[in-house]
Write a protein that holds these residues in place. Structure first.
Motif, PDB file in Angstrom:
ATOM      1  N   THR A 360     -37.309 -12.932  23.501  1.00 21.44           N
ATOM      2  CA  THR A 360     -38.625 -12.312  23.639  1.00 21.44           C
ATOM      3  C   THR A 360     -39.684 -13.175  22.972  1.00 21.44           C
ATOM      4  O   THR A 360     -39.478 -13.673  21.862  1.00 21.44           O
ATOM      5  CB  THR A 360     -38.632 -10.910  22.996  1.00 21.44           C
ATOM      6  N   THR A 361     -40.822 -13.350  23.662  1.00 18.60           N
ATOM      7  CA  THR A 361     -41.942 -14.115  23.123  1.00 18.60           C
ATOM      8  C   THR A 361     -43.204 -13.271  23.200  1.00 18.60           C
ATOM      9  O   THR A 361     -43.535 -12.750  24.268  1.00 18.60           O
ATOM     10  CB  THR A 361     -42.162 -15.417  23.915  1.00 18.60           C
ATOM     11  N   ILE A 362     -43.897 -13.099  22.087  1.00 18.44           N
ATOM     12  CA  ILE A 362     -45.181 -12.396  22.077  1.00 18.44           C
ATOM     13  C   ILE A 362     -46.275 -13.390  22.439  1.00 18.44           C
ATOM     14  O   ILE A 362     -46.385 -14.465  21.846  1.00 18.44           O
ATOM     15  CB  ILE A 362     -45.447 -11.759  20.705  1.00 18.44           C
ATOM     16  N   LEU A 363     -47.104 -13.052  23.433  1.00 13.67           N
ATOM     17  CA  LEU A 363     -48.057 -13.997  24.012  1.00 13.67           C
ATOM     18  C   LEU A 363     -49.478 -13.839  23.498  1.00 13.67           C
ATOM     19  O   LEU A 363     -50.270 -14.770  23.603  1.00 13.67           O
ATOM     20  CB  LEU A 363     -48.072 -13.859  25.533  1.00 13.67           C
ATOM     21  N   VAL A 387     -62.079  -5.087  23.142  1.00 18.26           N
ATOM     22  CA  VAL A 387     -62.880  -5.981  22.305  1.00 18.26           C
ATOM     23  C   VAL A 387     -64.168  -5.261  21.937  1.00 18.26           C
ATOM     24  O   VAL A 387     -64.924  -4.838  22.813  1.00 18.26           O
ATOM     25  CB  VAL A 387     -63.203  -7.298  23.037  1.00 18.26           C
ATOM     26  N   GLY A 388     -64.413  -5.079  20.643  1.00 16.04           N
ATOM     27  CA  GLY A 388     -65.625  -4.398  20.213  1.00 16.04           C
ATOM     28  C   GLY A 388     -65.721  -2.963  20.700  1.00 16.04           C
ATOM     29  O   GLY A 388     -66.815  -2.469  20.974  1.00 16.04           O
ATOM     30  N   GLY A 389     -64.577  -2.301  20.817  1.00 16.05           N
ATOM     31  CA  GLY A 389     -64.563  -0.918  21.274  1.00 16.05           C
ATOM     32  C   GLY A 389     -64.728  -0.741  22.767  1.00 16.05           C
ATOM     33  O   GLY A 389     -64.836   0.392  23.251  1.00 16.05           O
ATOM     34  N   ARG A 390     -64.705  -1.850  23.522  1.00 13.91           N
ATOM     35  CA  ARG A 390     -64.904  -1.777  24.969  1.00 13.91           C
ATOM     36  C   ARG A 390     -63.721  -2.397  25.683  1.00 13.91           C
ATOM     37  O   ARG A 390     -63.197  -3.430  25.273  1.00 13.91           O
ATOM     38  CB  ARG A 390     -66.199  -2.508  25.341  1.00 13.91           C
ATOM     39  N   GLY A 391     -63.293  -1.760  26.759  1.00 15.23           N
ATOM     40  CA  GLY A 391     -62.176  -2.269  27.521  1.00 15.23           C
ATOM     41  C   GLY A 391     -62.563  -3.506  28.323  1.00 15.23           C
ATOM     42  O   GLY A 391     -63.583  -3.526  29.007  1.00 15.23           O
ATOM     43  N   VAL A 392     -61.760  -4.555  28.225  1.00 19.05           N
ATOM     44  CA  VAL A 392     -61.944  -5.772  29.011  1.00 19.05           C
ATOM     45  C   VAL A 392     -60.592  -6.167  29.588  1.00 19.05           C
ATOM     46  O   VAL A 392     -59.543  -5.700  29.136  1.00 19.05           O
ATOM     47  CB  VAL A 392     -62.520  -6.938  28.173  1.00 19.05           C
ATOM     48  N   LEU A 393     -60.627  -7.034  30.582  1.00 17.38           N
ATOM     49  CA  LEU A 393     -59.405  -7.624  31.086  1.00 17.38           C
ATOM     50  C   LEU A 393     -59.234  -8.994  30.453  1.00 17.38           C
ATOM     51  O   LEU A 393     -60.197  -9.651  30.068  1.00 17.38           O
ATOM     52  CB  LEU A 393     -59.443  -7.764  32.606  1.00 17.38           C
ATOM     53  N   ALA A 394     -58.002  -9.413  30.355  1.00 13.92           N
ATOM     54  CA  ALA A 394     -57.693 -10.744  29.845  1.00 13.92           C
ATOM     55  C   ALA A 394     -56.491 -11.262  30.619  1.00 13.92           C
ATOM     56  O   ALA A 394     -55.785 -10.509  31.291  1.00 13.92           O
ATOM     57  CB  ALA A 394     -57.399 -10.701  28.346  1.00 13.92           C
ATOM     58  N   ALA A 395     -56.293 -12.564  30.531  1.00 13.43           N
ATOM     59  CA  ALA A 395     -55.134 -13.182  31.178  1.00 13.43           C
ATOM     60  C   ALA A 395     -54.544 -14.203  30.223  1.00 13.43           C
ATOM     61  O   ALA A 395     -55.262 -14.866  29.470  1.00 13.43           O
ATOM     62  CB  ALA A 395     -55.532 -13.845  32.493  1.00 13.43           C
ATOM     63  N   VAL A 396     -53.241 -14.320  30.260  1.00 16.01           N
ATOM     64  CA  VAL A 396     -52.534 -15.271  29.411  1.00 16.01           C
ATOM     65  C   VAL A 396     -51.425 -15.900  30.238  1.00 16.01           C
ATOM     66  O   VAL A 396     -50.814 -15.239  31.086  1.00 16.01           O
ATOM     67  CB  VAL A 396     -51.966 -14.581  28.146  1.00 16.01           C
ATOM     68  N   SER A 397     -51.197 -17.186  30.033  1.00 11.36           N
ATOM     69  CA  SER A 397     -50.101 -17.840  30.747  1.00 11.36           C
ATOM     70  C   SER A 397     -48.770 -17.357  30.198  1.00 11.36           C
ATOM     71  O   SER A 397     -48.679 -16.877  29.059  1.00 11.36           O
ATOM     72  CB  SER A 397     -50.216 -19.360  30.627  1.00 11.36           C
ATOM     73  N   SER A 398     -47.723 -17.492  30.992  1.00 10.69           N
ATOM     74  CA  SER A 398     -46.419 -16.965  30.592  1.00 10.69           C
ATOM     75  C   SER A 398     -45.820 -17.730  29.413  1.00 10.69           C
ATOM     76  O   SER A 398     -44.853 -17.255  28.805  1.00 10.69           O
ATOM     77  CB  SER A 398     -45.453 -17.003  31.780  1.00 10.69           C
ATOM     78  N   ASP A 399     -46.412 -18.893  29.071  1.00  8.66           N
ATOM     79  CA  ASP A 399     -45.992 -19.585  27.854  1.00  8.66           C
ATOM     80  C   ASP A 399     -46.955 -19.354  26.691  1.00  8.66           C
ATOM     81  O   ASP A 399     -46.765 -19.889  25.597  1.00  8.66           O
ATOM     82  CB  ASP A 399     -45.830 -21.091  28.105  1.00  8.66           C
TER      83      ASP A 399
END
Length: 423
Positions: A360-363, A387-399
């Motif tokens: 398992t890897t935490i990203l 972020v700052g009390g507001r919902g946002v989307l984010a993306a992270v690579s699988s590595d």
């Protein structure tokens, strides 16, 4: 009558496009350690278009975090001419794209392009496709996919779409946009919550949960027509729809027989069958890419963990063992990785489990992540965070090396789902 009016109003509103305030903006917050230096020049005859093609290609590749753009000025490199590969290599480029827009009698264009490797002094591939001036973004995304695949060996994801829910004041909007956040449109607008959008395998439909009738009901929505149908409206809660890989079935969570339990039904709502019986709460199903298994979250062992069960039913197998809280399993398209949310030192973060090595890897390093969703090529994971009390989307690579943040000004954005790759 009131319920019928609400349904009619929602259907009419679904045909409306959102104003610019709901457009996602994307910020690159982290990039890969090594990048491919590439030249993406203006295509021959591109100046004839009201909106460009190669600016879309450049933006896609740069946003991926895997490419560095080498600027050679405003002059085009036509597809019909082999460029000075040694000279481009001397300027630091490992690859060069050339292209031309060939006008057709009907006002459209034939877009022709070639990709060259400057180190080996050879052509990596060529392609052509028809295009109307209004299709500049679609064609740009497909060219970026072509370049991405030729240089990384993995399919691109730029021509895919994403779905998400925007909450602005009392209004909830189920949005569909290109993977870069542009070209957004509303599939549904409601004054009641919308959750759990899930793409059909062919990208033509979304299943989701709407509370517009003052209870959670599962709908399937055809995006091209705006038409939708109820597929689960049983007593109690109807939630968490997810499509089978062949598009014929949905796994859902129902409370019609008591606790939240897993069921499978046909895509038209018929043939409901209970998948498992548990003394705990079973929820958040997700099919394996081969259709043989359904991963899900359950507290049957005392704390929320991820399990899997055969799609035909039977006994469940526990999948996660690290940490005391693991939820929302989402497998990659190749079946090798499982994304999920884990509680780590009081923070809720996106993690991946390598199903072969069990590592398992935490990203992420955020604190309130939820709803992970793989890109079709498995390279990126889209998720919601705060972020700052507001919902946002984010993306992270699988590595974990490449990070992006996607937000809408003055609104909460949640419940992301990355659509399939349509060839």
């Amino acid at each position: 009558m009131l319920a019928a009016f609400r349904l009619l109003a929602a259907t009419v509103l679904a045909c409306l496009s959102l104003a610019a305030h709901a457009q996602l903006s994307i910020e690159i917050t982290g990039a890969g350690a090594s990048r491919f230096p590439v030249v993406i020049p203006v295509f021959e005859n591109e100046a004839r278009l009201p909106r460009g093609v190669t600016d879309v290609v450049r933006a896609d590749l740069e946003r991926s975090g895997l490419f560095t753009l080498i600027d050679i000025g405003p002059l085009p490199l036509p597809e019909s001419v082999v460029p000075d590969l040694a000279g481009m290599r001397g300027r630091g480029a490992d690859a060069v794209l050339t292209g031309s827009l060939v006008p057709q009698a009907n006002g459209s264009y034939d877009v022709r392009f070639r990709l060259f490797d400057t180190q080996r002094q050879l052509e990596l591939g060529a392609m052509s496709m028809p295009m109307t001036p209004a299709q500049n973004r679609l064609v740009g995304h497909r060219i970026a996919d072509f370049v991405y695949e030729k240089l990384t060996g993995m399919p691109g994801h730029f021509s895919t779409r994403i779905a998400y829910v925007v909450k602005s004041g009392p209004r909830f909007e189920l949005q569909v946009a290109d993977a870069d956040g542009m070209n957004q449109q509303a599939a549904l607008i409601s004054r009641e919550p919308i959750i759990s959008p899930s793409w059909s395998p062919d990208g033509s439909q979304l299943a989701y949960v709407s509370f517009e009738q003052k209870k959670p009901i599962i709908y399937v929505h055809t995006l091209a027509t705006g038409q939708r149908r109820v597929v689960a409206n049983f007593k109690g809660s109807n939630s968490a729809p997810t499509w089978s890989p062949d598009g014929r079935q949905l796994a859902v969570v129902l409370t019609k027989d008591g606790r939240s339990q897993l069921y499978v039904l046909n895509a038209d709502g018929s043939g409901v069958r209970r998948l498992a019986s548990s003394s705990g709460i079973d929820t958040e199903p997700a099919w394996s890419p081969d259709g043989q298994w359904i991963y899900f979250t359950s507290d049957r062992g005392g704390s929320p963990q991820i399990y899997r069960i055969s799609a035909s039913g039977g006994g469940a197998q526990r999948v996660t063992f690290d940490n005391a809280y693991n939820v929302t399993p989402r497998p990659s398209a190749d079946g090798k990785l499982l994304a999920f949310i884990t509680r780590n030192g009081g923070r809720f973060q996106v993690a991946v489990l390598d199903l072969a090595t069990r590592q398992t890897t935490i990203l992420t390093d955020s604190a309130r992540d939820e709803s992970p969703s793989f890109a079709p090529n498995g390279r990126m994971i889209l998720y919601a965070t705060e972020v700052g009390g507001r919902g946002v989307l984010a993306a992270v690579s699988s590595d974990g090396r490449i990070k992006q943040r996607l937000s809408v000004q003055a609104a909460d954005v949640r419940e992301p789902a990355w659509g399939p790759q349509i060839r």
